[in-house]
Design a protein around this motif. Structure first.
Motif, mmCIF file in Angstrom:
data_model
loop_
_atom_site.group_PDB
_atom_site.id
_atom_site.type_symbol
_atom_site.label_atom_id
_atom_site.label_comp_id
_atom_site.label_asym_id
_atom_site.label_seq_id
_atom_site.Cartn_x
_atom_site.Cartn_y
_atom_site.Cartn_z
ATOM 1 N N ILE A 13 0.850 -1.190 0.000
ATOM 2 C CA ILE A 13 0.000 0.000 0.000
ATOM 3 C C ILE A 13 0.883 1.236 0.000
ATOM 4 C CG2 ILE A 13 -1.806 1.239 1.257
ATOM 5 C CD1 ILE A 13 -2.474 -1.502 2.593
ATOM 6 N N ASP A 14 0.615 2.158 -0.912
ATOM 7 C CA ASP A 14 1.427 3.374 -0.979
ATOM 8 C C ASP A 14 0.873 4.459 -0.052
ATOM 9 O OD1 ASP A 14 -0.699 4.642 -2.323
ATOM 10 O OD2 ASP A 14 0.197 4.337 -4.295
ATOM 11 N N ARG A 15 1.565 5.578 -0.004
ATOM 12 C CA ARG A 15 1.185 6.668 0.905
ATOM 13 C C ARG A 15 -0.126 7.348 0.528
ATOM 14 N NH1 ARG A 15 5.041 7.811 4.599
ATOM 15 N NH2 ARG A 15 7.059 6.869 4.227
ATOM 16 N N ASP A 16 -0.636 7.050 -0.668
ATOM 17 C CA ASP A 16 -1.954 7.557 -1.065
ATOM 18 C C ASP A 16 -3.052 6.556 -0.697
ATOM 19 O OD1 ASP A 16 -1.029 9.960 -2.191
ATOM 20 O OD2 ASP A 16 -0.486 8.915 -4.040
ATOM 21 N N ASP A 27 -8.340 -7.109 -5.080
ATOM 22 C CA ASP A 27 -8.054 -5.916 -4.272
ATOM 23 C C ASP A 27 -6.959 -5.023 -4.870
ATOM 24 O OD1 ASP A 27 -10.027 -6.577 -2.520
ATOM 25 O OD2 ASP A 27 -8.724 -6.999 -0.823
ATOM 26 N N ARG A 28 -6.330 -5.447 -5.966
ATOM 27 C CA ARG A 28 -5.301 -4.618 -6.607
ATOM 28 C C ARG A 28 -5.944 -3.344 -7.146
ATOM 29 N NH1 ARG A 28 -3.131 -8.199 -9.759
ATOM 30 N NH2 ARG A 28 -1.718 -8.894 -8.135
ATOM 31 N N GLY A 29 -5.370 -2.200 -6.809
ATOM 32 C CA GLY A 29 -5.910 -0.920 -7.230
ATOM 33 C C GLY A 29 -6.903 -0.324 -6.237
ATOM 34 N N LEU A 30 -7.229 -1.072 -5.190
ATOM 35 C CA LEU A 30 -8.158 -0.596 -4.173
ATOM 36 C C LEU A 30 -7.591 0.648 -3.493
ATOM 37 C CD1 LEU A 30 -10.648 -1.101 -2.280
ATOM 38 C CD2 LEU A 30 -9.103 -2.474 -0.872
ATOM 39 N N VAL A 31 -8.428 1.667 -3.349
ATOM 40 C CA VAL A 31 -8.046 2.887 -2.628
ATOM 41 C C VAL A 31 -8.877 2.923 -1.353
ATOM 42 C CG1 VAL A 31 -7.945 5.400 -2.689
ATOM 43 C CG2 VAL A 31 -7.576 4.090 -4.796
ATOM 44 N N PHE A 32 -8.199 2.922 -0.213
ATOM 45 C CA PHE A 32 -8.912 2.959 1.062
ATOM 46 C C PHE A 32 -9.463 4.355 1.310
ATOM 47 C CE2 PHE A 32 -5.934 -0.562 1.607
ATOM 48 C CZ PHE A 32 -6.797 -1.560 2.039
ATOM 49 N N LEU A 41 -2.681 3.394 8.782
ATOM 50 C CA LEU A 41 -1.616 3.270 7.782
ATOM 51 C C LEU A 41 -0.602 4.404 7.920
ATOM 52 C CD1 LEU A 41 -3.644 2.269 4.602
ATOM 53 C CD2 LEU A 41 -2.162 0.803 5.973
ATOM 54 N N ASP A 42 -1.090 5.623 8.063
ATOM 55 C CA ASP A 42 -0.190 6.769 8.202
ATOM 56 C C ASP A 42 0.697 6.635 9.437
ATOM 57 O OD1 ASP A 42 -1.210 7.922 5.893
ATOM 58 O OD2 ASP A 42 -2.622 9.208 6.980
ATOM 59 N N SER A 43 0.191 5.978 10.477
ATOM 60 C CA SER A 43 0.963 5.846 11.718
ATOM 61 C C SER A 43 2.042 4.772 11.632
ATOM 62 C CB SER A 43 0.029 5.547 12.899
ATOM 63 O OG SER A 43 -0.413 4.199 12.887
ATOM 64 N N VAL A 44 1.953 3.858 10.659
ATOM 65 C CA VAL A 44 2.932 2.765 10.590
ATOM 66 C C VAL A 44 3.983 2.928 9.496
ATOM 67 C CG1 VAL A 44 1.328 1.123 11.609
ATOM 68 C CG2 VAL A 44 1.512 1.251 9.128
ATOM 69 N N PHE A 45 3.782 3.831 8.553
ATOM 70 C CA PHE A 45 4.790 4.022 7.516
ATOM 71 C C PHE A 45 6.135 4.357 8.156
ATOM 72 C CE2 PHE A 45 1.206 5.114 4.494
ATOM 73 C CZ PHE A 45 1.426 4.033 3.661
ATOM 74 N N ASP A 46 7.186 3.677 7.689
ATOM 75 C CA ASP A 46 8.574 3.899 8.127
ATOM 76 C C ASP A 46 8.845 3.522 9.575
ATOM 77 O OD1 ASP A 46 9.343 4.887 5.593
ATOM 78 O OD2 ASP A 46 8.608 6.881 6.125
ATOM 79 N N LYS A 47 7.998 2.722 10.206
ATOM 80 C CA LYS A 47 8.235 2.311 11.593
ATOM 81 C C LYS A 47 9.148 1.094 11.687
ATOM 82 C CE LYS A 47 5.583 5.343 13.569
ATOM 83 N NZ LYS A 47 6.113 6.650 13.703
ATOM 84 N N GLY A 48 9.189 0.265 10.647
ATOM 85 C CA GLY A 48 10.070 -0.899 10.650
ATOM 86 C C GLY A 48 9.638 -2.013 11.591
ATOM 87 N N LYS A 49 8.356 -2.078 11.933
ATOM 88 C CA LYS A 49 7.880 -3.152 12.794
ATOM 89 C C LYS A 49 6.464 -3.553 12.386
ATOM 90 C CE LYS A 49 6.465 0.039 16.456
ATOM 91 N NZ LYS A 49 6.569 0.374 17.846
ATOM 92 N N VAL A 50 6.063 -4.750 12.800
ATOM 93 C CA VAL A 50 4.739 -5.266 12.493
ATOM 94 C C VAL A 50 3.735 -4.649 13.449
ATOM 95 C CG1 VAL A 50 3.304 -7.343 12.429
ATOM 96 C CG2 VAL A 50 5.665 -7.433 11.628
ATOM 97 N N MET A 51 2.634 -4.166 12.891
ATOM 98 C CA MET A 51 1.560 -3.592 13.700
ATOM 99 C C MET A 51 0.245 -4.109 13.150
ATOM 100 S SD MET A 51 3.066 0.245 13.831
ATOM 101 C CE MET A 51 2.435 0.861 15.372
ATOM 102 N N SER A 52 -0.770 -4.238 13.996
ATOM 103 C CA SER A 52 -2.041 -4.792 13.569
ATOM 104 C C SER A 52 -3.177 -3.812 13.785
ATOM 105 C CB SER A 52 -2.337 -6.078 14.334
ATOM 106 O OG SER A 52 -3.573 -6.617 13.920
ATOM 107 N N ASP A 53 -4.076 -3.770 12.803
ATOM 108 C CA ASP A 53 -5.277 -2.956 12.915
ATOM 109 C C ASP A 53 -6.487 -3.837 13.222
ATOM 110 O OD1 ASP A 53 -6.612 -0.410 12.755
ATOM 111 O OD2 ASP A 53 -7.490 -1.101 10.892
ATOM 112 N N GLY A 54 -6.269 -5.118 13.423
ATOM 113 C CA GLY A 54 -7.355 -6.015 13.790
ATOM 114 C C GLY A 54 -8.099 -6.578 12.609
#
Length: 68
Positions: A13-16, A27-32, A41-54
């Motif tokens: 998933i990209d920053r957009d 799901d390819r091309g899906l925009v959330f 997503l914004d909170s996990v970019f560049d964190k370098g660790k696994v995080m879950s949104d449930g």
């Protein structure tokens, strides 16, 4: 890659907030839409660790999925 990590699907998933690659073709091309998931997503970019949104429903297929 999914087999290597023991998961069913992998999303890139990209920053957009667009799925630019996945092994789940529907799901390819899906925009959330802007909301709690994109905030996550914004909170996990560049964190370098696994995080879950449930657990959530796929907005394309309606299938229950865990997003990590």
């Amino acid at each position: 890659m999914a087999t290597k990590y023991g998961v069913e699907n992998i999303y890139f998933i990209d920053r957009d907030h667009t799925v630019f690659n996945t092994n789940l073709a529907t799901d390819r091309g899906l925009v959330f839409p802007k909301g709690s998931f994109t905030e996550f997503l914004d909170s996990v970019f560049d964190k370098g660790k696994v995080m879950s949104d449930g657990v959530d429903l796929s907005s394309v297929t309606g299938t229950l999925r865990t997003y990590t």
